[in-house]
Structures are given as C-alpha cells and as structure tokens.
Design a protein around this motif. Structure first.
Motif, short mmCIF file in Angstrom:
data_model
loop_
_atom_site.label_atom_id
_atom_site.label_comp_id
_atom_site.label_asym_id
_atom_site.label_seq_id
_atom_site.Cartn_x
_atom_site.Cartn_y
_atom_site.Cartn_z
N PRO A 166 0.84 -1.21 0.00
CA PRO A 166 0.00 0.00 0.00
C PRO A 166 0.87 1.25 0.00
O PRO A 166 2.02 1.21 0.43
N PRO A 167 0.33 2.37 -0.48
CA PRO A 167 -1.02 2.53 -1.03
C PRO A 167 -1.14 1.91 -2.41
O PRO A 167 -0.18 1.86 -3.17
N TYR A 168 -2.37 1.45 -2.73
CA TYR A 168 -2.63 0.81 -4.00
C TYR A 168 -3.19 1.85 -4.97
O TYR A 168 -4.28 2.38 -4.76
N THR A 169 -2.43 2.13 -6.02
CA THR A 169 -2.83 3.12 -7.02
C THR A 169 -3.43 2.39 -8.21
O THR A 169 -2.73 1.66 -8.91
N VAL A 170 -4.71 2.59 -8.42
CA VAL A 170 -5.44 1.93 -9.51
C VAL A 170 -5.66 2.96 -10.61
O VAL A 170 -6.25 4.02 -10.37
N LEU A 171 -5.17 2.66 -11.80
CA LEU A 171 -5.37 3.51 -12.96
C LEU A 171 -6.33 2.80 -13.91
O LEU A 171 -6.14 1.62 -14.22
N ALA A 172 -7.34 3.52 -14.37
CA ALA A 172 -8.33 2.95 -15.28
C ALA A 172 -8.55 3.92 -16.43
O ALA A 172 -8.94 5.07 -16.21
N VAL A 173 -8.26 3.46 -17.64
CA VAL A 173 -8.47 4.28 -18.83
C VAL A 173 -9.92 4.13 -19.25
O VAL A 173 -10.42 3.00 -19.38
N GLY A 174 -10.58 5.25 -19.48
CA GLY A 174 -11.99 5.22 -19.86
C GLY A 174 -12.50 6.61 -20.10
O GLY A 174 -11.73 7.52 -20.47
N ASP A 175 -13.75 6.79 -19.83
CA ASP A 175 -14.42 8.06 -20.13
C ASP A 175 -14.29 9.04 -18.97
O ASP A 175 -15.29 9.57 -18.47
N GLY A 176 -13.10 9.22 -18.46
CA GLY A 176 -12.80 10.25 -17.48
C GLY A 176 -13.80 10.43 -16.37
O GLY A 176 -14.06 9.53 -15.57
N SER A 177 -14.40 11.63 -16.31
CA SER A 177 -15.32 11.98 -15.22
C SER A 177 -16.56 11.09 -15.22
O SER A 177 -17.09 10.76 -14.16
N ASN A 178 -17.02 10.69 -16.40
CA ASN A 178 -18.18 9.80 -16.45
C ASN A 178 -17.86 8.45 -15.82
O ASN A 178 -18.68 7.86 -15.11
N LEU A 179 -16.65 7.95 -16.07
CA LEU A 179 -16.23 6.69 -15.46
C LEU A 179 -16.17 6.83 -13.95
O LEU A 179 -16.60 5.93 -13.21
N SER A 180 -15.66 7.96 -13.47
CA SER A 180 -15.58 8.19 -12.03
C SER A 180 -16.97 8.21 -11.41
O SER A 180 -17.21 7.60 -10.36
N THR A 181 -17.90 8.92 -12.06
CA THR A 181 -19.26 9.01 -11.51
C THR A 181 -19.94 7.66 -11.50
O THR A 181 -20.59 7.28 -10.51
N ARG A 182 -19.83 6.91 -12.60
CA ARG A 182 -20.49 5.61 -12.66
C ARG A 182 -19.92 4.66 -11.62
O ARG A 182 -20.67 3.90 -10.99
N PHE A 183 -18.60 4.71 -11.41
CA PHE A 183 -18.01 3.80 -10.43
C PHE A 183 -18.47 4.15 -9.02
O PHE A 183 -18.83 3.27 -8.23
N GLN A 184 -18.46 5.43 -8.67
CA GLN A 184 -18.83 5.82 -7.31
C GLN A 184 -20.30 5.51 -7.02
O GLN A 184 -20.65 5.28 -5.87
N ASN A 185 -21.13 5.49 -8.05
CA ASN A 185 -22.54 5.18 -7.85
C ASN A 185 -22.84 3.68 -7.97
O ASN A 185 -23.98 3.27 -7.73
N SER A 186 -21.86 2.90 -8.32
CA SER A 186 -22.07 1.46 -8.47
C SER A 186 -22.05 0.79 -7.11
O SER A 186 -21.66 1.38 -6.09
N ALA A 187 -22.43 -0.49 -7.09
CA ALA A 187 -22.43 -1.24 -5.82
C ALA A 187 -21.03 -1.37 -5.26
O ALA A 187 -20.82 -1.27 -4.04
N ASP A 188 -20.03 -1.56 -6.13
CA ASP A 188 -18.66 -1.69 -5.66
C ASP A 188 -18.10 -0.36 -5.18
O ASP A 188 -17.32 -0.30 -4.22
N GLY A 189 -18.50 0.74 -5.83
CA GLY A 189 -18.09 2.05 -5.35
C GLY A 189 -18.69 2.37 -3.99
O GLY A 189 -18.02 2.93 -3.11
N LEU A 190 -19.94 2.00 -3.79
CA LEU A 190 -20.58 2.20 -2.48
C LEU A 190 -19.95 1.31 -1.42
O LEU A 190 -19.84 1.68 -0.25
N TYR A 191 -19.53 0.10 -1.82
CA TYR A 191 -18.82 -0.79 -0.89
C TYR A 191 -17.52 -0.14 -0.43
O TYR A 191 -17.18 -0.16 0.77
#
Length: 285
Positions: free
Chosen positions: A211-236
């Motif tokens: 740690p710390p674990y730095t996760v990089l994810a290529v995708g649709d930027g801010s939309n990807l961030s919003t979708r992840f935070q609102n997903s079940a895993d983001g809420l977890y």
C-alpha cells in the motif's frame, strides 16, 4: 601410683601443648578475619572488572569488522537492485519494440483497427488516454493487530487493512463502469489476472504489492468516475472508508499511461465465424 598420677596430671602430650600455644600466638599476631573477608571481596570485584574490560575490548575490536561486513552487504544489495532495475528497463524497451513491430506487421498483412482494439482490451499493448486514478490505502492506525485497529481483532477479515477481496471488488467495479484498461501499482490487469492474498500481502499475478494501491483505469474520465462511485462496488468502497477508516481518493485524469502486461498466454483459440466458413473459388473451364 606415681605413674597414674603423672598420666592424670599430663593427659596432653607436651608437644601438642606447645603446638597449640604456637597457633594461638600466631592467631593473635595474624590478620583479623573481617579484614581477610574484605580483601577476598575486593579481589573478586577486581577479577569481575577485569573480565568486563576484556569483553568490552574484544567487542570494540570486532565492531569495525561487523560494520564493514554490513556496509559490504548493503553495497551488494544496492548493486543487485540497480542491475535488476536495468534489466527491467531493458525488458520494457524490448516489449515496446516488439509491440511496435507487431502492429506494423498487422498493418502490412491487412490488419484492421479491430486487431489494435483487441490488443488494448487484452492488455497485450500499452495504452494511454483519459481515465480515473483511484488510490486505496490502509486505515491510518491499522496494523497486524492491536487496540488501535479500527476494525478490531476478532478475525482475519476484521482489520483496517485493505484485503484482496476489496481490490477485487474495486477492479470489477471499474470494469463494469466502462474501464477499457486497468492497472494496480503499475501492474496491468488482463482477463487472466488474479488478485490473491498471501498473509497480509496482496498478490496481483503472483507479484506482491504494497500500500497505497494506485489503480489507474483508462476510460471516459469523469463519467467513469461518476459511474463507479454510484455502483455497488463504489458504495462498498465508500462504506469501508466511513466505517473502518480505509483511505481512498479518486480523481479524473486527462492522460494516463498503462504499460502492457508482462505476458499474455493464449491457452485456447478457435477460428472466428468468418474465417471458419469455407471459401468457394470459381474454376476455369
């Protein structure tokens, strides 16, 4: 009667009597018993001090040799680490060269953009673009155990440490939210990657991460961030932060660079539908 009288009067031989008298006289003139005891104690203390002094001298003599051996060992570790870093750099350069030549060969042989996309999605090629940077770290006062552990010490799972199943949910949530490529601490993930635990360490494709674990994810930027935070895993992940002190930070990035996976081994393959269809050729008559 005179003999019996002489024996009774002189029951102790004269020689014994003289020896006893001499011992008494020597005792009166000799050293007192308390002084002899003090001298013995002083001699014992001197001997003990001598032993301690000799031991300290030997340790002082051996200290430079031990320090020299330690310095030599540290220098050897530094040299080996530097050599390993150079080899890893050479591997990265060769991998980049191989990827470039493979892409060139695909273009010359009629390869399409679909092949390029397959290389990106499979993790076989390096990728860069906008995306999300997510940092996940252990709780501030977490440890192997103790009263400061925010999750307590009731079981292995009840700790303030980030576990392998936490990272599995994070990665799966990013894939589900639209990520095209994901890496953890520079380790590119593929469809064959595995996130496992070995004690308190997290392994990604059998490579230990810290740690710390730095996760990089290529995708649709801010939309990807919003979708992840609102997903079940983001809420977890948010629940871990709120309830157990797990530290997280997520941000949208304009340009992220993810390396290619070290090796992508194809275990099975089958022809596509188009290539599987038999070809018909017109004959000449």
């Amino acid at each position: 009667m005179s003999l019996l009288t002489n024996v009774m009067d002189h029951s102790l031989d004269d020689g014994y009597a003289e020896a006893a008298a001499r011992r008494r006289a020597a005792g009166d003139r000799g050293m007192p018993r308390t002084l002899r005891a003090r001298l013995g104690l002083a001699a014992g203390l001197v001997l003990a001090a001598l032993v301690v002094t000799v031991g300290a001298a030997q340790a002082r003599v051996a200290a430079p040799a031990l320090a020299k051996e330690r310095e030599e060992l540290i220098d050897r570790i530094d040299r080996e680490t530097e050599a390993a870093d150079e080899l890893e750099s050479d591997v990265d350069e060769l991998r980049t060269e191989v990827d470039a030549r493979r892409r060139a060969a695909l273009r010359q042989s009629g390869g399409s953009d679909r092949m390029e996309l397959m290389g990106i999605l499979s993790g076989a090629t390096e990728v860069h673009g906008p995306g999300v940077k997510l940092v996940v770290d252990d709780a501030k006062d977490s440890g192997a155990g103790g009263d400061a552990d925010p999750r307590g010490t009731s079981s292995f799972s009840d700790t303030g440490r980030v576990r392998d199943r936490d990272m599995q949910r994070v990665v799966n949530g990013l894939w589900e939210s639209g990520a095209e490529a994901v890496s953890i601490n520079g380790q590119r993930l593929t469809a064959l990657s595995a996130i496992r635990a070995a004690g308190d360490a997290i392994l990604v494709d059998n490579r230990p991460l810290v740690p710390p674990y730095t996760v990089l994810a290529v995708g649709d930027g801010s939309n990807l961030s919003t979708r992840f935070q609102n997903s079940a895993d983001g809420l977890y992940l948010h629940a871990l932060q709120e309830n157990f002190g797990i530290r997280t930070a997520i941000s949208a990035e304009e340009d992220l660079r993810l390396p290619a996976a070290p090796s992508v081994i194809v275990r099975t393959a089958r022809p596509s539908t188009e290539s599987a269809q038999p070809r018909t050729e017109k004959g000449t008559s």
